[in-house]
Enzyme design. Sequence first.
Site, PDB file in Angstrom:
ATOM      1  N   PRO A 179       1.239  -1.371  -0.097  1.00 54.93           N
ATOM      2  CG  PRO A 179      -0.309  -0.996   2.121  1.00 54.93           C
ATOM      3  CD  PRO A 179       0.602  -1.471   1.304  1.00 54.93           C
ATOM      4  CB  CYS A 180       3.086   2.998  -2.504  1.00 58.20           C
ATOM      5  SG  CYS A 180       2.035   2.556  -4.045  1.00 58.20           S
ATOM      6  CG  HIS A 181      -3.046   3.993  -1.203  1.00 57.75           C
ATOM      7  ND1 HIS A 181      -2.650   2.215  -1.429  1.00 57.75           N
ATOM      8  CD2 HIS A 181      -3.782   3.623   0.370  1.00 57.75           C
ATOM      9  CE1 HIS A 181      -3.053   1.315  -0.826  1.00 57.75           C
ATOM     10  NE2 HIS A 181      -4.242   2.235   0.376  1.00 57.75           N
TER      11      HIS A 181
END
Length: 279
Positions: free
Chosen positions: A245-247
């Site tokens: 989850p780089c977001h």
Amino acid sequence: MTDQSPAYHYAVIARALKVIDEAGPNLTLDDLAQRMDMSPAHFQRTFSQWVGISPKRYQQYLTLDHARRMLADRFTTLETAIETGLSGTGRLHDLFLTWEAMTPGDFARGGEGLTIRWGWFDSPFGPAIVMGTDRGLCGMGFAAEMGAEAAFEDLLRRWPKATFVEDPTALRPWVLDAFGTDGVGKTPLHLIGAPFQIKVWEALMRIPTGHVTTYSEIAGIIGNPKAVRAVGTAVGRNPISFLIPCHRALRRDGSLGGYHWGLPVKRAILAWESARTGM
């Protein structure tokens, strides 16, 4: 694209994002529906199918300062998450990930000897290009903003010496599980990257759903507190978006920072998670 498909729902949400950004969060349901050439009932139904809440409440998650509120209210220190076991809890649809990393030598060979299967799938965030080896998913990108050809070529370039085979059927069970469409228990991931990148990606997977952290926090946890810029680069090179989850990584001031697949997609994912976790 049918009215029931996730990609159709994302297209409606993407249009709503632009309308709300331009006109502000106080638009009525009738105004929003009219601006997107839909009846209020159709618009309300599509929204409810996608997020499970009313458009009015959802607008709160789409305002420009939502990320700053997340950072203030739901900032998660990764150290605490590790100590309390948060890395395995709070995921949407009881999603649990297993992962293994390619050896540095294998990575240096550019994927030589690997067979990578690929296919296109509908997702809640528009068309998704998904790739995987026999060990698990190794790539996921979104084409809503950059276009299908660019998204596909982007992942291909990461492993230039691999053999690529179009085979969506082989990937479908993992993809359905990843987006909570047909949970089958676990989504295996095969991390293909340099050792430093893999450290960063493993840290990202410890951020619980509905929470966020900062690039500087990640740098500290992996033992390189001064490597904030390098961490940001590694986050941007994450090949398995959404599942790694780089977001959920923001700048220290609460701004979104960048997102490889387009900031509208990042904002949509954060809002989608916030709405589903009720936070």
